[in-house]
Design a protein around this motif. Structure first.
Motif, short mmCIF file in Angstrom:
data_model
loop_
_atom_site.label_atom_id
_atom_site.label_comp_id
_atom_site.label_asym_id
_atom_site.label_seq_id
_atom_site.Cartn_x
_atom_site.Cartn_y
_atom_site.Cartn_z
N CYS A 1 4.69 5.57 -1.31
CA CYS A 1 4.93 5.24 -2.65
C CYS A 1 3.39 5.92 -3.51
N PRO A 2 3.36 5.80 -4.58
CA PRO A 2 2.84 6.51 -5.42
C PRO A 2 1.25 4.76 -5.11
N THR A 3 0.04 5.43 -5.75
CA THR A 3 -0.21 3.44 -7.02
C THR A 3 0.29 4.03 -8.11
N GLY A 4 0.73 2.66 -8.56
CA GLY A 4 1.38 2.97 -9.87
C GLY A 4 2.84 2.75 -9.95
N GLN A 5 3.26 3.72 -8.96
CA GLN A 5 4.87 3.08 -8.77
C GLN A 5 5.54 1.90 -8.34
N ALA A 6 6.56 1.98 -8.23
CA ALA A 6 7.42 1.31 -7.22
C ALA A 6 8.89 1.60 -6.54
N ARG A 7 9.11 1.16 -6.11
CA ARG A 7 10.51 1.11 -5.40
C ARG A 7 11.00 0.09 -5.02
N ILE A 8 12.94 -0.28 -4.83
CA ILE A 8 13.07 -1.57 -4.30
C ILE A 8 13.85 -1.63 -3.19
N THR A 9 13.92 -2.79 -2.68
CA THR A 9 14.66 -3.04 -1.85
C THR A 9 15.44 -3.88 -1.70
N VAL B 1 2.48 -0.35 -5.69
CA VAL B 1 1.31 0.08 -5.10
C VAL B 1 -0.32 0.35 -5.77
N GLY B 2 -0.47 -1.43 -6.10
CA GLY B 2 -1.81 -1.55 -7.20
C GLY B 2 -3.06 -0.52 -6.60
N PRO B 3 -3.60 -0.03 -7.52
CA PRO B 3 -4.73 0.78 -7.09
C PRO B 3 -6.10 -0.58 -7.20
N LEU C 1 -2.59 -0.03 -13.26
CA LEU C 1 -2.37 -1.78 -12.94
C LEU C 1 -1.08 -1.83 -13.89
N ALA C 2 -1.33 -1.90 -14.99
CA ALA C 2 -0.37 -1.62 -16.13
C ALA C 2 1.08 -0.45 -15.53
N ASP C 3 0.72 0.21 -15.19
CA ASP C 3 2.20 0.56 -15.05
C ASP C 3 2.51 0.43 -13.92
N CYS C 4 2.27 -0.18 -12.63
CA CYS C 4 2.42 -1.71 -11.82
C CYS C 4 3.53 -2.19 -12.52
N TYR C 5 3.14 -2.79 -13.73
CA TYR C 5 4.02 -4.06 -13.13
C TYR C 5 5.47 -3.43 -14.52
N ARG C 6 5.03 -2.09 -15.10
CA ARG C 6 5.85 -1.85 -16.38
C ARG C 6 7.13 -1.15 -15.60
N ASN C 7 6.50 -0.32 -13.85
CA ASN C 7 7.54 0.57 -13.28
C ASN C 7 8.31 -0.45 -12.06
N CYS C 8 8.10 -1.70 -11.86
CA CYS C 8 8.88 -3.07 -11.88
C CYS C 8 9.47 -3.58 -12.55
N LEU C 9 9.52 -3.91 -13.74
CA LEU C 9 10.20 -4.75 -14.31
C LEU C 9 11.08 -3.34 -15.07
N ARG C 10 10.66 -2.01 -14.97
CA ARG C 10 12.21 -1.71 -15.02
C ARG C 10 13.00 -0.80 -14.18
N LEU C 11 12.07 -0.52 -12.89
CA LEU C 11 13.81 -0.64 -12.20
C LEU C 11 14.18 -1.71 -12.01
N ASN D 1 0.88 -0.96 -0.30
CA ASN D 1 -0.23 0.02 0.27
C ASN D 1 0.54 1.45 0.04
N SER D 2 0.24 2.59 -0.33
CA SER D 2 1.20 3.89 -0.56
C SER D 2 2.03 4.01 0.45
N THR D 3 1.59 3.64 1.88
CA THR D 3 2.72 4.02 3.60
C THR D 3 4.17 3.04 2.79
N LEU D 4 4.14 1.73 2.33
CA LEU D 4 4.87 1.13 2.62
C LEU D 4 6.01 0.66 3.20
#
Ligand code: AR6
Length: 172
Positions: free
Chosen positions: A57-65, A79-81, A94-104, A26-29
């Motif tokens: 993290c905003p909806t549709g975006q991704a962060r790595i740890t 963070v999915g919608p 939702l498409a943004d989530c997958y793409r942003n995960c793969l970019r990271l 969720n957006s709090t991570l």
């Protein structure tokens, strides 16, 4: 499963020995239930510590740890919608989530990645729609990527497995 670079399996994503597993956060991570809770439990408290420093993290975006006690080296948090009927840009997000995960993943040299079924639990995105988006985005990204070699879709239930297999068989 038309492409050997994509594998659909039933299982527990916390057990995957891949370069990165994806967390449906969720957006709090800062953790939650479902797959998020399972990943934090398996990774240990150091994961929450690192997440605290990310500032959400905003909806549709991704962060790595890092992956800490997981077999996976990294966790990519996205963070999915929340599904609100489909008229609030849910499919695009939702498409943004997958793409942003793969970019990271690509930026971090991740060769193997495992996805849960983002948004289809607590966030109530219909599974048949969600898995088509997931398959389409991951296929398209892998076809163009020289870094990410393989993606797994980890289905928690037999019903989800069937939905992904049907979508893959239809070429979705
Ligand atoms: N391995 C693989 N998949 C799992 C696992 C597991 N160990 N555990 C659950 N799933 P959800 P969302 C599946 O609700 O819909 C959290 O509280 C589950 O069966 O985890 O994106 C977050 O903090 C379902 O198919 O994520 C957010 O507040 C899929 O993972 C919110 O839930 C996603 O379900 C996010 O909701």
């Amino acid at each position: 499963m038309r492409s050997e670079r994509i594998e659909i399996v039933q299982g527990d994503i916390t057990q995957m020995a891949v370069d990165a597993i994806v967390n449906a956060a969720n957006s709090t991570l800062l953790g939650g239930g479902g797959v998020d809770g399972a990943i934090h439990r398996a990774a240990g408290p150091e994961l929450l510590e690192e997440c605290r420093g990310l500032g959400g993290c905003p909806t549709g975006q991704a962060r790595i740890t890092q992956g800490y006690r997981l077999a996976a080296c990294h966790v990519i948090h996205t963070v999915g919608p929340v599904w609100r009927g489909g008229g609030r840009g849910e499919e695009q997000l939702l498409a943004d989530c997958y793409r942003n995960c793969l970019r990271l993943a690509e930026q971090n040299g991740v060769k193997t990645i495992a996805f849960p079924s983002i948004s289809t639990g607590a966030y109530r995105f219909p599974i048949e729609r969600a898995c088509r988006i997931a398959l389409r985005e991951v296929r398209a990204f892998l076809a163009a990527s020289k870094v990410v070699e393989k993606a797994y879709f980890i289905c928690f239930s037999a019903a989800d497995l069937l939905a992904y297999q049907n979508a893959a068989a239809e070429g979705a």
